[in-house]
Design a protein around this motif. Structure first.
Motif, PDB file in Angstrom:
ATOM      1  N   LEU A   1       1.198  -1.140  -0.199  1.00 45.60           N
ATOM      2  CA  LEU A   1       0.311   0.229  -0.298  1.00 45.60           C
ATOM      3  C   LEU A   1       0.900   1.381  -0.002  1.00 45.60           C
ATOM      4  CD1 LEU A   1      -2.800  -0.871   2.845  1.00 45.60           C
ATOM      5  CD2 LEU A   1      -2.562  -0.485  -0.036  1.00 45.60           C
ATOM      6  N   ILE A   2       1.549   0.898   0.726  1.00 46.06           N
ATOM      7  CA  ILE A   2       3.009   2.476   0.912  1.00 46.06           C
ATOM      8  C   ILE A   2       3.839   2.457  -0.181  1.00 46.06           C
ATOM      9  CG2 ILE A   2       4.578   3.885   2.882  1.00 46.06           C
ATOM     10  CD1 ILE A   2       3.345   2.224   5.112  1.00 46.06           C
ATOM     11  N   ILE A   3       4.569   1.655  -0.469  1.00 47.18           N
ATOM     12  CA  ILE A   3       5.701   1.585  -1.052  1.00 47.18           C
ATOM     13  C   ILE A   3       5.373   2.427  -2.732  1.00 47.18           C
ATOM     14  CG2 ILE A   3       8.072   0.751  -1.986  1.00 47.18           C
ATOM     15  CD1 ILE A   3       8.382  -1.173   0.621  1.00 47.18           C
ATOM     16  N   PRO A   4       4.396   1.535  -2.979  1.00 48.63           N
ATOM     17  CA  PRO A   4       4.474   1.677  -4.742  1.00 48.63           C
ATOM     18  C   PRO A   4       4.078   3.164  -4.091  1.00 48.63           C
ATOM     19  CG  PRO A   4       3.477  -0.231  -4.171  1.00 48.63           C
ATOM     20  CD  PRO A   4       3.639   0.164  -3.568  1.00 48.63           C
ATOM     21  N   ALA A   5       3.315   3.611  -3.983  1.00 46.58           N
ATOM     22  CA  ALA A   5       2.802   4.648  -3.566  1.00 46.58           C
ATOM     23  C   ALA A   5       3.822   6.163  -3.605  1.00 46.58           C
ATOM     24  CB  ALA A   5       1.584   5.726  -2.706  1.00 46.58           C
ATOM     25  N   ALA A   6       4.674   5.994  -2.263  1.00 46.79           N
ATOM     26  CA  ALA A   6       5.592   6.799  -1.927  1.00 46.79           C
ATOM     27  C   ALA A   6       6.670   6.686  -3.472  1.00 46.79           C
ATOM     28  CB  ALA A   6       6.189   6.116  -0.169  1.00 46.79           C
ATOM     29  N   ALA A   7       6.587   5.570  -3.356  1.00 45.21           N
ATOM     30  CA  ALA A   7       7.854   5.915  -4.821  1.00 45.21           C
ATOM     31  C   ALA A   7       7.032   7.318  -6.514  1.00 45.21           C
ATOM     32  CB  ALA A   7       8.269   4.675  -5.443  1.00 45.21           C
ATOM     33  N   ALA A   8       5.987   6.274  -6.806  1.00 45.35           N
ATOM     34  CA  ALA A   8       5.303   7.033  -7.286  1.00 45.35           C
ATOM     35  C   ALA A   8       5.354   9.006  -7.041  1.00 45.35           C
ATOM     36  CB  ALA A   8       4.119   6.672  -7.845  1.00 45.35           C
ATOM     37  N   ARG A   9       5.275   9.392  -5.579  1.00 45.71           N
ATOM     38  CA  ARG A   9       5.160  10.576  -5.899  1.00 45.71           C
ATOM     39  C   ARG A   9       6.902  11.388  -6.081  1.00 45.71           C
ATOM     40  NH1 ARG A   9       4.471  15.060  -6.068  1.00 45.71           N
ATOM     41  NH2 ARG A   9       3.134  16.490  -4.957  1.00 45.71           N
ATOM     42  N   PHE A  10       7.531  10.957  -6.236  1.00 49.91           N
ATOM     43  CA  PHE A  10       8.971  10.692  -6.683  1.00 49.91           C
ATOM     44  C   PHE A  10       9.064  11.254  -8.207  1.00 49.91           C
ATOM     45  CE2 PHE A  10      10.760   9.639  -2.824  1.00 49.91           C
ATOM     46  CZ  PHE A  10      11.762   9.630  -2.708  1.00 49.91           C
ATOM     47  N   TRP A  11       8.097  10.742  -8.564  1.00 45.83           N
ATOM     48  CA  TRP A  11       8.325  10.635 -10.355  1.00 45.83           C
ATOM     49  C   TRP A  11       7.310  11.773 -11.312  1.00 45.83           C
ATOM     50  CZ3 TRP A  11      12.044   8.527 -13.231  1.00 45.83           C
ATOM     51  CH2 TRP A  11      11.994   7.368 -12.625  1.00 45.83           C
ATOM     52  N   THR A  12       6.289  12.622 -10.138  1.00 48.43           N
ATOM     53  CA  THR A  12       5.365  13.058 -10.936  1.00 48.43           C
ATOM     54  C   THR A  12       4.781  14.221  -9.527  1.00 48.43           C
ATOM     55  OG1 THR A  12       3.164  13.101 -11.887  1.00 48.43           O
ATOM     56  CG2 THR A  12       3.241  11.617 -10.224  1.00 48.43           C
ATOM     57  N   ASP A  13       4.235  15.993 -10.057  1.00 49.15           N
ATOM     58  CA  ASP A  13       4.065  16.320  -8.826  1.00 49.15           C
ATOM     59  C   ASP A  13       1.669  16.270  -8.968  1.00 49.15           C
ATOM     60  OD1 ASP A  13       5.703  17.589  -7.582  1.00 49.15           O
ATOM     61  OD2 ASP A  13       6.180  18.677  -9.859  1.00 49.15           O
ATOM     62  N   GLU A  14       1.350  15.283 -10.668  1.00 48.86           N
ATOM     63  CA  GLU A  14      -0.047  15.261 -10.412  1.00 48.86           C
ATOM     64  C   GLU A  14      -0.573  13.909  -9.787  1.00 48.86           C
ATOM     65  OE1 GLU A  14      -3.427  15.697 -13.078  1.00 48.86           O
ATOM     66  OE2 GLU A  14      -2.167  14.286 -13.805  1.00 48.86           O
ATOM     67  N   LEU A  15      -1.763  14.252  -9.458  1.00 48.70           N
ATOM     68  CA  LEU A  15      -2.671  13.212  -8.893  1.00 48.70           C
ATOM     69  C   LEU A  15      -2.828  11.449  -9.946  1.00 48.70           C
ATOM     70  CD1 LEU A  15      -3.655  11.890  -6.173  1.00 48.70           C
ATOM     71  CD2 LEU A  15      -5.811  13.340  -6.397  1.00 48.70           C
ATOM     72  N   ARG A  16      -2.976  12.255 -11.194  1.00 48.17           N
ATOM     73  CA  ARG A  16      -3.886  10.840 -11.766  1.00 48.17           C
ATOM     74  C   ARG A  16      -2.498  10.235 -12.014  1.00 48.17           C
ATOM     75  NH1 ARG A  16      -8.705  12.866 -14.409  1.00 48.17           N
ATOM     76  NH2 ARG A  16      -8.327  14.636 -13.959  1.00 48.17           N
ATOM     77  N   GLY A  17      -1.465  11.369 -12.131  1.00 52.18           N
ATOM     78  CA  GLY A  17      -0.109  10.228 -12.831  1.00 52.18           C
ATOM     79  C   GLY A  17       0.971   9.506 -11.750  1.00 52.18           C
ATOM     80  N   MET A  18       0.251  10.287 -10.522  1.00 53.02           N
ATOM     81  CA  MET A  18       0.999   9.356  -9.523  1.00 53.02           C
ATOM     82  C   MET A  18      -0.075   8.165  -8.987  1.00 53.02           C
ATOM     83  SD  MET A  18       1.437  10.500  -5.374  1.00 53.02           S
ATOM     84  CE  MET A  18       1.582   9.110  -4.299  1.00 53.02           C
ATOM     85  N   THR A  19      -1.291   7.971  -9.226  1.00 54.90           N
ATOM     86  CA  THR A  19      -2.000   7.091  -8.970  1.00 54.90           C
ATOM     87  C   THR A  19      -1.814   5.874  -9.907  1.00 54.90           C
ATOM     88  OG1 THR A  19      -4.313   8.535  -8.647  1.00 54.90           O
ATOM     89  CG2 THR A  19      -4.990   6.320  -9.338  1.00 54.90           C
ATOM     90  N   ILE A  20      -1.144   6.047 -11.248  1.00 58.57           N
ATOM     91  CA  ILE A  20      -1.166   5.527 -12.491  1.00 58.57           C
ATOM     92  C   ILE A  20       0.237   4.901 -11.964  1.00 58.57           C
ATOM     93  CG2 ILE A  20      -0.835   5.585 -15.060  1.00 58.57           C
ATOM     94  CD1 ILE A  20      -3.215   7.391 -15.687  1.00 58.57           C
ATOM     95  N   ILE A  21       0.972   5.884 -11.472  1.00 58.23           N
ATOM     96  CA  ILE A  21       2.594   5.042 -11.501  1.00 58.23           C
ATOM     97  C   ILE A  21       2.631   4.059 -10.261  1.00 58.23           C
ATOM     98  CG2 ILE A  21       5.065   5.781 -11.174  1.00 58.23           C
ATOM     99  CD1 ILE A  21       4.007   8.570 -12.813  1.00 58.23           C
ATOM    100  N   ALA A  22       1.798   4.570  -9.221  1.00 56.94           N
ATOM    101  CA  ALA A  22       1.794   3.519  -7.968  1.00 56.94           C
ATOM    102  C   ALA A  22       1.683   2.579  -8.448  1.00 56.94           C
ATOM    103  CB  ALA A  22       0.502   4.315  -7.155  1.00 56.94           C
ATOM    104  N   GLY A  23       0.231   2.437  -9.524  1.00 53.60           N
ATOM    105  CA  GLY A  23      -0.776   0.613  -9.792  1.00 53.60           C
ATOM    106  C   GLY A  23       0.412   0.394 -10.822  1.00 53.60           C
ATOM    107  N   MET A  24       0.953   0.770 -11.795  1.00 53.06           N
ATOM    108  CA  MET A  24       2.510   0.600 -12.595  1.00 53.06           C
ATOM    109  C   MET A  24       3.202   0.250 -11.725  1.00 53.06           C
ATOM    110  SD  MET A  24       2.666   2.446 -15.624  1.00 53.06           S
ATOM    111  CE  MET A  24       3.735   3.019 -15.292  1.00 53.06           C
ATOM    112  N   LEU A  25       3.973   0.685 -10.788  1.00 47.92           N
ATOM    113  CA  LEU A  25       5.223   0.472  -9.618  1.00 47.92           C
ATOM    114  C   LEU A  25       4.656  -1.220  -8.485  1.00 47.92           C
ATOM    115  CD1 LEU A  25       6.725   3.635  -8.380  1.00 47.92           C
ATOM    116  CD2 LEU A  25       7.965   1.974  -9.892  1.00 47.92           C
ATOM    117  N   GLY A  26       3.429  -0.921  -8.222  1.00 47.09           N
ATOM    118  CA  GLY A  26       2.791  -2.376  -8.130  1.00 47.09           C
ATOM    119  C   GLY A  26       2.650  -3.867  -8.539  1.00 47.09           C
TER     120      GLY A  26
END
Lengths: 272, 446
Positions: free
Chosen positions: B230-255
């Motif tokens: 729950l935490i790690i992909p989301a925290a990692a995704a935050r580094f890549w984007t400043d945008e919530l939609r992007g962060m959600t997608i990246i977190a899903g991909m990293l997961g």
């Protein structure tokens, strides 16, 4: 029975009715946190189309007053009405600027994203904001002089710019009554001037604005009306009449340094 | 680690065909497992983004630990055969755990971190006691409840993968549908409430998705580690984007990547616990993100800082040359020692700066290290000098800084002046397009 009715004196100083013409009427409101009362028996009717400063020492319950009006903290007793109706029915008429420190500015959002949230109240569940709403948000950003920063990530904005984004979000709400919680706290001179201009613009449009304010020096210059608050409403009404040394003394009690400040402010206000 | 452990050949390394087979999902069982954990990674990454931004991620930990008593109780009632019943029990006590955290936080003065610690350990303790009771009941045959604690993706069957698939679909639909609502309560709960959004209800939707994801993820990752997804992909995704939609997608991909690689590796090395390997993969992606993400990553920050200090040094060189020209006339060749005395730079530093500046054709350097500005260098140098003077004037006039101190203060800030601020300075000081004289000249020489 008849005698008992007539024997009850009617307190005429109180706002007993929620008048449909009054933007905000607070009646007998008491708020408590952990059983400790923060606001006691507040009665106040805000006059329409005026800039109203809510003034009082730290812990006087200024923010709580706003939050209780907006149903954000439970009231132990009393009621608040907006043009004669409870908040639940009048939300669309009320704009809100919370304290800037109340949120985490590292949230992934641009200035425009934040301002667009001001439009969410006009949208039903599950419907994303469309172009029309983004245009309204963009206009609100221009109104506070932040159009160039629309795409900027919010944590890259200065404190004053963040405050202006919050104001723009309230403008995007397109309300009649605005509540602002310390919009002047920790902002630069340019932002302060921009906020004052905005307040006057809102007033010119007939909006009613209630502002929690800390700086006694600027009260006479910024506000038409004041509410002096310290758990109770110590005094309220037009600044010229109410913002007196005596009333400030009552509000701030024994706080010596503040009294000195206040006295200075009054002296300066008198010269105007 | 003991020296002998390297030679202790309990881990058999897979052959190349085994590796490619696993990665391309050619084996049916592996495919089920990899598919299941990948989908789980997507669901956890997506819903985790919101839990993370709502600062509720650790509530997920209390939730996952609180599932154990439910699993054990349902095991006593219905036995191991009926997985949905076990998961139902897990969900019930898990939700009870979350409610206990909320209750402790709201009705006592216990802070959230302590409330989580209390609930997590007490529920987990109760779960362990119940599990040991279960084990005493069926003496001899192991209950298999361990897999809920440590995770055992290898045992995943089609039904499990289907559960996860359905969950992932629900999570994605929920997040897409309630994106606006989730966004506003994560960003500014008070403002959301003032607008009339039922914050508690939206929170329940979010926590519901978290519960669902956690419960179906138990078998794959285990209740101890499921919170990591729950935490790690989301925290990692935050580094890549400043945008919530992007962060959600990246977190899903990293997961998804974590689930895919984690389960493939552990399929190849069956002795490694899947959950742990998946989490380590997630951790790997996190570190990758933290160091190498553009803009927000650590290296990007270091590079930015380094290039800023280089830019500052370069600008200082040009400004010094401009000041020398101001004093001795345009086109003067400044001797190295004169230039060296201008600022506190070392000989090697100054030589390096001159070399860099001549490579940019802004300065020409003679063999004896005499140097002078080129035409393009002069334009730039004059601009820099002007900004510096404007800023000095501003500090003296408006910030009441003594002229003798102003140079150093101006020095630190002028390199990051934006064109807008320079315009404003010009307006404030009403200097039109000319270089204001140095304020130090008005001071008596010391």
């Amino acid at each position: 029975m008849e005698s008992s009715i007539s024997s009850k004196p009617i307190d005429k100083t109180r706002v007993t009715d929620h008048d449909a013409d009054t933007p905000v009427s607070i009646h007998d409101m008491t708020v408590a946190y952990h059983r400790k009362p923060v606001l006691w028996d507040i009665d106040y009717a805000a006059p329409e189309g005026r800039l109203i400063g809510i003034i009082g020492p730290n812990g006087a319950g200024k923010s709580t007053l706003i939050k209780a009006c907006l149903d954000l903290v439970p009231k132990a007793s009393g009621s608040v009405c907006f043009y004669g109706q409870p908040y639940k029915k009048q939300r669309h008429l009320v704009g809100y600027v919370p304290q800037r420190e109340s949120i985490d500015w590292d949230f992934p959002a641009s200035a425009l994203d934040v301002v667009t949230m001001g439009r969410y109240g006009h949208l039903p569940w599950c419907v994303p904001p469309g172009r029309k709403h983004k245009e309204i948000a963009m206009r609100a950003l221009s109104q506070v002089g932040m159009a160039d920063y629309a795409k900027r990530q919010i944590n890259k904005l200065s404190g004053g710019q963040q405050q202006r984004v919050f104001l723009a979000r309230a403008l995007a709400q397109d309300a009649q009554i605005y509540f602002m919680d310390e919009p002047f706290a920790g902002v630069d001179a340019a932002t302060e001037a921009a906020i004052v201009a905005l307040l006057n613009e809102l007033k010119a449009k007939g909006k009613t604005v209630l502002v929690v304010h800390h700086d006694l020096q600027t009260v006479p210059a910024y506000f038409d009306d004041v509410v002096l608050l310290n758990m109770r409403v110590v005094a309220c009404g037009p600044t010229s009449k109410i913002f007196t040394e005596e009333n400030l003394q009552k509000t701030y009690g024994g706080r010596l340094t503040l009294l000195v400040e206040a006295a200075e402010a009054v002296a300066r206000g008198g010269q105007r | 680690m003991a020296n002998g452990s390297i030679t202790d050949n309990t881990l058999e390394w897979p052959s190349w065909t085994e590796i490619t087979d696993a990665l391309t999902l050619s084996d049916y069982n592996t495919m089920i497992v990899v598919l299941g954990t990948t989908l789980l990674g997507i669901a956890a990454g997506v819903v985790g983004t919101f839990a993370y931004l709502r600062k509720r991620a650790m509530v997920g930990d209390a939730l996952s630990h609180a599932t154990l008593p439910g699993i054990a109780i349902m095991f006593m009632l219905v036995g191991d055969k009926h997985l949905p019943a076990l998961l139902f029990g897990a969900a019930v006590t898990g939700i009870l755990g979350v409610l206990s955290v909320i209750g402790l936080r709201s009705f006592s003065r216990i802070k959230e971190d302590a409330a989580i610690g209390i609930v997590l350990s007490v529920f987990f303790g109760a779960g362990m006691v119940l599990v040991s009771l279960v084990q005493q009941m069926n003496t001899g045959s192991p209950s298999g409840l361990d897999r809920f604690i440590y995770g055992k993706a290898a045992g995943m069957i089609k039904q499990d993968a289907m559960f996860i698939g359905i969950t992932a679909t629900i999570v994605l639909l929920g997040v897409i549908l309630f994106f606006k609502e989730l966004r506003i309560i994560c960003f500014d709960q008070q403002f959301a409430a003032a607008q009339g959004w039922p914050v508690v209800l939206i929170d329940l939707v979010m926590m519901g998705l978290v519960v669902l994801t956690t419960v179906v993820g138990l078998q794959a990752v285990g209740l101890i580690l499921v919170v990591a997804l729950l935490i790690i992909p989301a925290a990692a995704a935050r580094f890549w984007t400043d945008e919530l939609r992007g962060m959600t997608i990246i977190a899903g991909m990293l997961g998804a990547l974590s689930g895919y690689f984690g389960s493939t590796f552990s399929a190849l090395l069956p002795r490694l616990p899947t959950g742990a390997v998946i989490v380590l993969c997630a951790g790997f992606f996190f570190f990758l993100s933290m160091f190498f993400a553009p803009r927000r990553g650590i290296f990007a920050n270091l590079i930015r800082r380094y290039s800023l200090s280089r830019k500052i040094a370069h600008q200082n060189l040009l400004r010094s040359l401009a000041e020398i020209e101001e004093r001795f006339g345009e086109g003067i060749r400044a001797p190295f020692d004169t230039l060296l005395a201008y600022r506190s730079w070392s000989v090697t530093e100054l030589r390096r700066l001159l070399k860099l500046a001549s490579r940019r054709h802004e300065v020409t350097v003679d063999t004896d290290y005499k140097s002078g500005l080129t035409r393009s260098g002069r334009t730039e140098a004059v601009r820099i000098l002007r900004n510096h003077r404007l800023w000095e004037m501003y500090l003296i006039k408006h910030a009441a800084i003594a002229p003798s101190h102003v140079d150093r203060d101006a020095d630190q800030i002028e390199h990051i002046l934006s064109p807008e601020i320079v315009d404003e300075l010009e307006r404030a000081l009403a200097h039109e397009r000319q270089i204001p004289p140095s304020p130090h000249l008005q001071e008596p020489a010391v």
